[in-house]
Design an enzyme around this catalytic site. Structure first.
Site, PDB file in Angstrom:
ATOM      1  N   ASP A  76       0.850  -1.197   0.000  1.00 45.91           N
ATOM      2  CA  ASP A  76       0.000   0.000   0.000  1.00 45.91           C
ATOM      3  C   ASP A  76       0.884   1.246   0.000  1.00 45.91           C
ATOM      4  OD1 ASP A  76       0.760  -0.844   2.658  1.00 45.91           O
ATOM      5  OD2 ASP A  76      -0.608   0.656   3.483  1.00 45.91           O
ATOM      6  N   GLU A 142       0.210  -1.238   5.769  1.00 43.51           N
ATOM      7  CA  GLU A 142       1.251  -0.701   6.653  1.00 43.51           C
ATOM      8  C   GLU A 142       1.022   0.771   6.960  1.00 43.51           C
ATOM      9  OE1 GLU A 142       5.017   1.089   8.003  1.00 43.51           O
ATOM     10  OE2 GLU A 142       3.919   1.607   6.197  1.00 43.51           O
TER      11      GLU A 142
HETATM   12 ZN    ZN Z   1       6.744   2.113   4.018  1.00 39.73          ZN
END
Ligand code: ZN
Length: 410
Positions: A76, A142
Site C-alpha cells: 500500500d 502498513e
Molecule cells: Zn513504508
C-alpha cells in the site's frame, strides 16, 4: 550483475507503481493479484490471507526446516496529494535518467520488486540445499497501522522465523535496527460557563488547558534530562541524526545536534486543539491531542505516568501507546547486512533508528530479529516527485543476494 536482472528490476518496479494501492482506503486486491500471478508463473505456490476485505496478503515459502528467514514488504502507498504538483503522473512509473518516478517508488514498491526478484533467483538453490526456509510476504495496510497485514500474520503464526528483512527505504548504505515508540494522549480541561463580559463568574477551560500544556512541556523536558539510552545504541542515534540532517535538515538550517536530541529523547508535538463555542462565552470545555515519540530504553507508560501525576488541572486519556523496539547489533542478521553492504558496495554501513513506526515492530515484539534495508531515501517517502534510483535497486538487490546466500550458507 547481468543487464537482464537490472532491466527486470526496473520493469517490475514500474509495473507495481502502475497498480495504485492508495491507503486510505488501502485496496490492494489488484497489486496482490499481480504479485501472486508473477510468482505462480515462476512455479511458486502462493497463499493468500485476507483478514479485512480487499486488503489481502500474499505469502510464499520455499525450502524446509530451520533457520527461517522472512522477507517482507508492504504494497500500500500514501495518497499522491495534489497531482498537479507532480512532474510526471504519480502512477506512471516513468523512467527518467536513472530514476523511476511515482507514488510508492521509494516507499516501497521498489523494495517489493527487489524482494520478489531476489526470492525467485535464490529459491531453487535454497530448496536443493535443504539449508532452511525462505518466506516472502507481500502485505497490506502498513500505512494505516498494519493490523490486517503483518500484525495479523504474526498473531496467526504465519510469520514466524529466526530473522527478518523488511525492504523499506533505508538507502543502500544504511539500515534500520530500530524505531521509536508511540505515546499519544489527550488532555481534557473542564471549566464553568459564564458570560464573556463577566469572566470572574466562570472558570475558563481554555486557560486551564493552555497552562497545562506549558506544564506538560516542562514535565517532558525534565523527563528527557533523565533518559538513559542503551549504550549499544549511542552511536546509532548519532548516525540517525546525521541521516535526518542530510535528508531534510540541511536546507532548514538545522544542526545535527538538533536531530540527535529529537531522535534520542521524547519528542513533543501538540497536534490538535479544540475548545469553546462562542467568543462571548467562558468556555467550559477544551481538549488537546499530544503526539510524543519515545526512544529505545524508554517505556511510554512512564511518560504517561509522569504527565498524569504532574498535571492537576486536566484529565489525561491515553489514545495510543506502542513500545520502542530495536534488534541488538550483536544479532547475526544485523552483522550479515552490515557485512553485505561493506563487502558488496565497499562503503562503511550506517545502522540507524527511525522516528516513525514500521511493520518491523510486530516482528520484533514477537522476538524475531529484524533489519530494515531497502532501496529509496528517507526524505523521499510520502513526498511529491517520489522516485527511486535504478542504482539503489541494483545495489540493494546485490546486497540482499549476498546476505541470503550467507544466511543459508549456500
Ligand atoms: Zn513504508
Amino acid at each position: 550483475m547481468c543487464a537482464e536482472v537490472r532491466d527486470s528490476l526496473v520493469e517490475l518496479t514500474s509495473k507495481l507503481i502502475q497498480l495504485p494501492s492508495v491507503n486510505p482506503p488501502g485496496f490492494t486486491v489488484n497489486i496482490i493479484g499481480f504479485i501472486k500471478d508473477w510468482l505462480t508463473s515462476r512455479g511458486f505456490s502462493v497463499e493468500i490471507r485476507e483478514y479485512v476485505k480487499d486488503k489481502p496478503n500474499a505469502i510464499v515459502r520455499i525450502g524446509k526446516g530451520k533457520p527461517v528467514l522472512i522477507l517482507n514488504g508492504h504494497v500500500d502507498v500514501v495518497p499522491p496529494g495534489d497531482e498537479t504538483r507532480w512532474s510526471y503522473p504519480p502512477f506512471s512509473g516513468k523512467v527518467v535518467e536513472g530514476k523511476i518516478f511515482g507514488r510508492g517508488s521509494s516507499d516501497m514498491k521498489g523494495g517489493v520488486a527487489v524482494l520478489m526478484m531476489v526470492f525467485s533467483k535464490l529459491a531453487e538453490k535454497i530448496e536443493k540445499s535443504g539449508a532452511g526456509t525462505l518466506i516472502l510476504a507481500a502485505t497490506s495496510d502498513e500505512e494505516t497501522g498494519g493490523h490486517p497485514g503483518v500484525e495479523a500474520l504474526v498473531k496467526d503464526g504465519i510469520l514466524r522465523g529466526d530473522a527478518a528483512i523488511i525492504a523499506e527505504p533505508s538507502g543502500s548504505f544504511r539500515y534500520y535496527v530500530g524505531e521509536k515508540g508511540l505515546c499519544q494522549v489527550k488532555l481534557v480541561a473542564r471549566g464553568r460557563p459564564a458570560h464573556g463580559s463577566l469572566p470572574i463568574l466562570g472558570d475558563n477551560a481554555i486557560m486551564r488547558l493552555v497552562n497545562s500544556l506549558i506544564k506538560a512541556r516542562e514535565l517532558v523536558d525534565d523527563f528527557n534530562s533523565r533518559i538513559k539510552i542503551p549504550s549499544e545504541l549511542v552511536g546509532v542515534i548519532r548516525n540517525s541524526a546525521e541521516a535526518y540532517y542530510e535528508a531534510v535538515g540541511k536546507s532548514l538550517g538545522l544542526r545535527i545536534e538538533d536531530f540527535e536530541r529529537v531522535v534520542g529523547t521524547v519528542s513533543f508535538n501538540p497536534g490538535v486543539i479544540r475548545g469553546g463555542s462562542k467568543i462571548n462565552m467562558v468556555p467550559d470545555h477544551a481538549e488537546l491531542e499530544l503526539d510524543m515519540r519515545v526512544p529505545p530504553g524508554v517505556n511510554p507508560n512512564d511518560v504517561v505516568n509522569t504527565l498524569r501525576s504532574g498535571l492537576k488541572d486536566v484529565d489525561l486519556e491515553v489514545l495510543d501507546v506502542s513500545q520502542p523496539n530495536y534488534t541488538p547489533p550483536s544479532e547475526r542478521i544485523v552483522s550479515l547486512v552490515h557485512e553485505g553492504i561493506s563487502r558488496v558496495l565497499g562503503r562503511e554501513p550506517k545502522p540507524i533508528i527511525v522516528t516513525g513506526a514500521t511493520d518491523g515492530r510486530y516482528l520484533r515484539y514477537s522476538g524475531i530479529p529484524t533489519v530494515v534495508y531497502g532501496p529509496g531515501e528517507l526524505g523521499l517517502a510520502h513526498a511529491y516527485d517520489e522516485y527511486v534510483t535504478i542504482e539503489d535497486l541494483v545495489n540493494t538487490y546485490n546486497v540482499l543476494s549476498y546476505v541470503i546466500t550467507k544466511f543459508f550458507n549456500l
